[in-house]
Motif scaffolding. Structure first.
Motif, PDB file in Angstrom:
ATOM      1  N   MET A 182       0.843  -1.187  -0.020  1.00 55.26           N
ATOM      2  CA  MET A 182      -0.129   0.086  -0.161  1.00 55.26           C
ATOM      3  C   MET A 182       0.783   1.162  -0.046  1.00 55.26           C
ATOM      4  N   ARG A 183       0.386   2.071  -0.949  1.00 56.00           N
ATOM      5  CA  ARG A 183       1.187   3.471  -0.895  1.00 56.00           C
ATOM      6  C   ARG A 183       1.014   4.274   0.335  1.00 56.00           C
ATOM      7  N   ARG A 184       2.005   5.089   0.941  1.00 58.96           N
ATOM      8  CA  ARG A 184       1.882   5.683   2.174  1.00 58.96           C
ATOM      9  C   ARG A 184       2.122   6.822   1.913  1.00 58.96           C
ATOM     10  N   THR A 185       1.687   7.956   2.938  1.00 55.50           N
ATOM     11  CA  THR A 185       1.682   9.326   2.687  1.00 55.50           C
ATOM     12  C   THR A 185       2.504   9.966   3.590  1.00 55.50           C
ATOM     13  N   VAL A 186       3.661  10.579   3.549  1.00 54.34           N
ATOM     14  CA  VAL A 186       4.283  11.379   4.681  1.00 54.34           C
ATOM     15  C   VAL A 186       4.597  12.713   4.292  1.00 54.34           C
ATOM     16  N   VAL A 187       4.803  13.681   5.275  1.00 53.30           N
ATOM     17  CA  VAL A 187       4.937  15.076   5.252  1.00 53.30           C
ATOM     18  C   VAL A 187       6.206  15.366   5.455  1.00 53.30           C
ATOM     19  N   THR A 188       6.904  16.014   4.233  1.00 50.42           N
ATOM     20  CA  THR A 188       8.260  16.441   4.250  1.00 50.42           C
ATOM     21  C   THR A 188       8.427  18.021   4.186  1.00 50.42           C
ATOM     22  N   GLY A 189       7.495  18.897   4.138  1.00 55.44           N
ATOM     23  CA  GLY A 189       7.578  20.149   4.491  1.00 55.44           C
ATOM     24  C   GLY A 189       6.414  20.924   4.850  1.00 55.44           C
ATOM     25  N   ILE A 190       6.667  21.851   5.729  1.00 61.26           N
ATOM     26  CA  ILE A 190       5.619  22.671   6.051  1.00 61.26           C
ATOM     27  C   ILE A 190       5.900  24.191   5.970  1.00 61.26           C
ATOM     28  N   GLY A 191       4.703  25.022   5.684  1.00 60.73           N
ATOM     29  CA  GLY A 191       5.030  26.279   5.654  1.00 60.73           C
ATOM     30  C   GLY A 191       3.879  27.156   6.201  1.00 60.73           C
ATOM     31  N   VAL A 192       3.889  28.087   7.000  1.00 58.73           N
ATOM     32  CA  VAL A 192       2.842  28.627   7.690  1.00 58.73           C
ATOM     33  C   VAL A 192       2.985  30.310   7.703  1.00 58.73           C
ATOM     34  N   VAL A 193       1.942  30.993   7.341  1.00 55.39           N
ATOM     35  CA  VAL A 193       1.827  32.438   7.616  1.00 55.39           C
ATOM     36  C   VAL A 193       0.699  32.632   8.460  1.00 55.39           C
ATOM     37  N   ALA A 194       0.697  32.953   9.654  1.00 55.35           N
ATOM     38  CA  ALA A 194      -0.363  33.191  10.651  1.00 55.35           C
ATOM     39  C   ALA A 194      -0.234  34.143  11.530  1.00 55.35           C
ATOM     40  N   PRO A 195      -1.303  34.669  12.133  1.00 60.04           N
ATOM     41  CA  PRO A 195      -1.489  35.642  13.073  1.00 60.04           C
ATOM     42  C   PRO A 195      -0.119  35.344  14.164  1.00 60.04           C
ATOM     43  N   GLY A 196       0.655  36.517  14.208  1.00 55.38           N
ATOM     44  CA  GLY A 196       1.693  36.547  15.189  1.00 55.38           C
ATOM     45  C   GLY A 196       2.926  35.617  14.725  1.00 55.38           C
ATOM     46  N   GLY A 197       2.949  35.031  13.586  1.00 50.90           N
ATOM     47  CA  GLY A 197       3.882  34.168  13.096  1.00 50.90           C
ATOM     48  C   GLY A 197       4.192  34.541  11.684  1.00 50.90           C
ATOM     49  N   ARG A 198       5.200  35.151  11.123  1.00 54.42           N
ATOM     50  CA  ARG A 198       5.356  35.309   9.755  1.00 54.42           C
ATOM     51  C   ARG A 198       5.957  34.124   8.998  1.00 54.42           C
ATOM     52  N   ASP A 199       6.413  33.048   9.822  1.00 50.31           N
ATOM     53  CA  ASP A 199       6.718  31.778   9.233  1.00 50.31           C
ATOM     54  C   ASP A 199       6.493  30.711  10.026  1.00 50.31           C
ATOM     55  N   ARG A 200       6.995  29.635   9.615  1.00 49.34           N
ATOM     56  CA  ARG A 200       6.907  28.306  10.404  1.00 49.34           C
ATOM     57  C   ARG A 200       7.327  28.511  11.909  1.00 49.34           C
ATOM     58  N   GLU A 201       8.574  28.941  12.002  1.00 47.82           N
ATOM     59  CA  GLU A 201       9.216  29.030  13.422  1.00 47.82           C
ATOM     60  C   GLU A 201       8.677  29.878  14.187  1.00 47.82           C
ATOM     61  N   GLU A 202       8.100  31.240  13.775  1.00 48.96           N
ATOM     62  CA  GLU A 202       7.665  32.051  14.567  1.00 48.96           C
ATOM     63  C   GLU A 202       6.058  31.637  14.989  1.00 48.96           C
ATOM     64  N   PHE A 203       5.380  31.002  13.971  1.00 48.13           N
ATOM     65  CA  PHE A 203       4.108  30.426  14.364  1.00 48.13           C
ATOM     66  C   PHE A 203       4.181  29.379  15.572  1.00 48.13           C
ATOM     67  N   TRP A 204       5.434  28.442  15.417  1.00 46.81           N
ATOM     68  CA  TRP A 204       5.359  27.471  16.364  1.00 46.81           C
ATOM     69  C   TRP A 204       5.804  28.234  17.893  1.00 46.81           C
ATOM     70  N   ARG A 205       6.613  29.064  17.981  1.00 48.75           N
ATOM     71  CA  ARG A 205       6.888  29.709  19.132  1.00 48.75           C
ATOM     72  C   ARG A 205       5.680  30.315  19.643  1.00 48.75           C
ATOM     73  N   ARG A 206       4.956  31.045  18.992  1.00 47.89           N
ATOM     74  CA  ARG A 206       3.533  31.843  19.414  1.00 47.89           C
ATOM     75  C   ARG A 206       2.774  30.615  20.039  1.00 47.89           C
ATOM     76  N   ILE A 207       2.514  29.795  19.430  1.00 46.60           N
ATOM     77  CA  ILE A 207       1.259  28.795  20.103  1.00 46.60           C
ATOM     78  C   ILE A 207       1.973  27.896  21.172  1.00 46.60           C
ATOM     79  N   VAL A 208       3.159  27.618  21.056  1.00 48.05           N
ATOM     80  CA  VAL A 208       3.896  26.818  22.218  1.00 48.05           C
ATOM     81  C   VAL A 208       3.808  28.002  23.627  1.00 48.05           C
ATOM     82  N   ASP A 209       4.259  29.073  23.098  1.00 48.31           N
ATOM     83  CA  ASP A 209       4.149  30.253  24.283  1.00 48.31           C
ATOM     84  C   ASP A 209       2.750  30.569  24.693  1.00 48.31           C
ATOM     85  N   GLY A 210       1.537  30.265  24.116  1.00 54.79           N
ATOM     86  CA  GLY A 210       0.385  30.585  24.343  1.00 54.79           C
ATOM     87  C   GLY A 210       0.097  32.109  24.177  1.00 54.79           C
ATOM     88  N   ARG A 211       0.436  32.695  23.473  1.00 58.86           N
ATOM     89  CA  ARG A 211       0.340  34.314  23.359  1.00 58.86           C
ATOM     90  C   ARG A 211      -0.479  34.583  22.192  1.00 58.86           C
TER      91      ARG A 211
END
Length: 423
Positions: free
Chosen positions: A1-30
């Motif tokens: 069976m063919r399987r699907t994996v995630v190899t790239g992530i991109g995010v533009v979100a409130p309080g986070g202009r990229d993946r890393e800023e987004f992650w820090r924002r949600i982990v900090d709960g700000r």
């Protein structure tokens, strides 16, 4: 069976202009919620939103691209660029006919359509509008498929392309559709996610009319309160997230870093009401059970659940009932949180943003908190991770979505034990 994996992530979100800023924002709960700046919100009941700090030029978009595309397409372009760079694939090495595009959106080019109507009608004065006064690319704003077309051109994708518009579950459903394209051998790589830019007078007025959004304008940062007894409605948001999905063998042949594997996806409709939810959560519970069965997981296997958690009384209680129905006693032990407490509710985009959070939680061993959860609703008596993030081993994560029209979707993402660790 063919399987699907995630190899790239991109995010533009409130309080986070990229993946890393987004992650820090949600982990900090700000929370990234403030008074609306896109227009004067004074006439409206709810005057706050979670807006993105988004300058298209900073993301490399050209003046021509900005001129012909709506903001929701621009957000998708920016997050897709980040995701594709993150996956580490040389574009020249990709097979165009085996590359697909799937993008989700609930409202499409709402900003451009509203702005152009205001111009063409002279602020609604003229019933018969003069087409000479609208932008030359208005046809692209009319059809949401322009988003998938723009991404296909941008990445040279010649495989399947689609836009999924299922309201607030569009992000999960888009990634779910992309997953099936891979397992059905229609594509080896799919750029998939969702984008939304609904902070417009029309959208705000529409949610005002049904009193779904919060009137807590005096304290914006504490206004989004999923599962809290003092919540008063959701906070409108915007943003985009894109995942690069690959067939497992395709990823391994190029020694790609893998964040996680998509192991289950299911969707249901409640056939009940356009905006109402059954209190027993039966249809969402069924979607969760189906996704778990596809992943071959017992009820107690989940290490994290990313809740829909909109912050409305109806949704929070419906969702709590669904978890109990699908997971039994294990529902009381699994950590569950809503990142809408930080980034608001970006309608169709939020499901993709929450799946990005799940993939990062698996890769980094951290469960983000539910910000502002200070006084839990007694009827929402599960572990909704109040206020502070937790270190945790997350081998399997569940992301759930609930949307107007009765749409209910669930996706399971799992650690791939033999992959190289994600950064």
């Amino acid at each position: 069976m063919r399987r699907t994996v995630v190899t790239g992530i991109g995010v533009v979100a409130p309080g986070g202009r990229d993946r890393e800023e987004f992650w820090r924002r949600i982990v900090d709960g700000r929370p990234a919620v403030a008074r609306i700046t896109a227009f004067d919100p004074a006439p409206f009941r709810s005057r706050i939103a979670a807006e993105c700090d988004f300058d298209p030029a900073r993301y490399g978009l050209t003046p021509r691209e900005v001129r012909r595309t709506d903001r929701f397409v621009q957000l998708a372009m920016a997050s897709a660029d980040e995701a594709f760079a993150d996956c580490g694939l040389d574009p020249a090495a990709a097979r165009p006919e085996r590359m697909g595009i799937v993008l989700g959106s609930a409202t499409g080019a709402a900003l451009t359509l509203e702005d152009e109507y205001v111009v063409a009608s002279d602020h609604g004065r003229d019933w018969v509008v003069d087409a000479r006064h609208v932008m030359p690319f208005l046809h692209q704003a009319l059809v949401p498929s322009s988003a998938a077309a723009e991404l296909a051109v941008r990445f040279g994708a010649q495989g399947p392309a689609a836009v999924i518009s299922t309201g607030c579950t569009a992000g999960i459903d888009a990634v779910g559709h992309a997953h099936r394209l891979i397992t059905d051998d229609e594509a080896d790589l799919v750029i998939a996610g969702a984008s939304e830019s609904p902070v417009t007078p029309f959208s705000v007025a529409a949610f005002d009319a049904i009193r779904a959004t919060t009137p807590a304008n005096d304290d914006p940062e504490r206004a989004s309160r999923p599962f809290d007894a003092n919540r008063r409605g959701f906070v409108l948001g915007e943003g985009a997230a894109v995942l690069v999905l690959e067939e497992l063998g395709h990823a391994r042949r190029r020694d790609a870093r893998v964040y996680c594997e998509i192991t289950g996806y299911a969707a249901r409709a409640n056939g009940f009401h356009m905006t109402g939810l059954r209190p027993d959560g039966v249809e969402l519970g069924e979607a969760i059970s189906d996704a778990m069965a596809q992943a071959r997981l017992p009820r107690d296997a989940l290490g994290y659940v990313s809740a829909h958690g909109s912050g409305t009384r109806q949704n929070d209680r419906h969702e709590t009932a669904a978890y109990k129905r699908a997971l039994g006693d294990a529902a009381y032990r699994v950590p569950i949180s809503s990142i809408k407490s930080v980034v608001g509710h970006s309608l169709g985009a939020i499901g993709a943003i929450e799946m990005a959070a799940c993939a990062l939680a698996i890769a980094r061993g951290v469960v983000p908190p539910t910000a502002n959860l200070e006084t839990p609703d007694p009827e929402c008596d599960l572990d909704y991770v109040p206020l502070r993030a937790r270190d945790a081993t997350v081998d399997h994560a569940l992301s759930c979505g609930s949307g107007f029209g009765g749409f209910q979707s669930a996706m399971v993402m799992s650690r791939l034990s033999r992959s190289r660790a994600a950064a």
